[in-house]
Design an enzyme around this catalytic site. Sequence first.
Site, PDB file in Angstrom:
ATOM      1  N   TYR A   1       3.018   1.269 -28.695  1.00  0.00           N
ATOM      2  CA  TYR A   1       3.970   2.328 -29.007  1.00  0.00           C
ATOM      3  C   TYR A   1       3.566   3.634 -28.325  1.00  0.00           C
ATOM      4  CZ  TYR A   1       6.939   5.486 -31.731  1.00  0.00           C
ATOM      5  OH  TYR A   1       7.859   6.436 -32.114  1.00  0.00           O
TER       6      TYR A   1
ATOM      7  N   VAL B   1       9.400  10.820 -39.634  1.00  0.00           N
ATOM      8  CA  VAL B   1      10.670  10.922 -40.339  1.00  0.00           C
ATOM      9  C   VAL B   1      10.850   9.770 -41.329  1.00  0.00           C
ATOM     10  CG1 VAL B   1      13.166  11.161 -40.053  1.00  0.00           C
ATOM     11  CG2 VAL B   1      11.630  12.022 -38.285  1.00  0.00           C
TER      12      VAL B   1
ATOM     13  N   LYS C   1       5.698   5.656 -25.318  1.00  0.00           N
ATOM     14  CA  LYS C   1       6.199   7.024 -25.420  1.00  0.00           C
ATOM     15  C   LYS C   1       5.604   7.913 -24.324  1.00  0.00           C
ATOM     16  CE  LYS C   1       9.041   6.516 -28.837  1.00  0.00           C
ATOM     17  NZ  LYS C   1      10.501   6.658 -28.624  1.00  0.00           N
TER      18      LYS C   1
ATOM     19  N   THR D   1      12.588   7.165 -42.299  1.00  0.00           N
ATOM     20  CA  THR D   1      13.580   6.177 -41.861  1.00  0.00           C
ATOM     21  C   THR D   1      12.964   4.796 -42.050  1.00  0.00           C
ATOM     22  OG1 THR D   1      12.747   6.184 -39.586  1.00  0.00           O
ATOM     23  CG2 THR D   1      14.490   7.776 -40.121  1.00  0.00           C
TER      24      THR D   1
END
Length: 239
Positions: free
Chosen positions: A161, A194, A165, A196
């Site tokens: 990840y 966040v 990015k 989510t």
Amino acid sequence: MKRVLITGANRGMGLELTRQSLERGDTVFATSRRPEAATDLRHLASQYPGHLTLVQLDVTDEASIRAAHDAVKAATSSLDLLINNAGIYPGMGPEDPENQRLGQFTADGALQVLRVNAVGPLLVAQAFLDLLRAGTKARILSLSSGQGSLEWKASGDPYHYSASKATLNMYMRALAAEIGQYGVLSILVDPGWVRTGMGGSAAAQDPAVAAKGILRLADQLHDEENGSFVTWQNQHVPW
């Protein structure tokens, strides 16, 4: 009123960005891999008839990207904003690769994350550049992460990840240097941790607040900020 394309709009930040764009009167093209299963998007479409178009798009499939472009172009001659939101965090979704750790890495697992989080957004931006060039003060906002900052990186996991990015950051900064001549600006935005499906319930940031900040960034972006990497509050993030 802006004409906005949002990738990965069926959940999380993408869904919230879609909702807020519609609330302020924008015309939105919301993409997902399976629009027929995007219940929340379909509900929004019924609330905002004529303002929301659902578009099938798999950012890892070049034929899908071309078809999505053709579908959007059939409906509008220009776009003012592209939000590259689609992404995966390994191990979070049923179709995502496992969040493998040192000693378990595979090339396929790494490349899948890179294709979705970095290569896909670049190919989408490339495909829709003609519509963006025809837009008004067109902007490309790509959702990155502090995990992609080389300066901030102080842990091992998540390898794939973080690498994806960081790769996205380089792609979009390079893109910014080239497309600025057309009046199209490209920036990277870190929405923070966040709440989510990807970020989890323990995350500190309200997605509605982050989405509002991201849309405000798009409205207030100046030429000298082209190619920058910032938080949704427009604070610099180290590369």
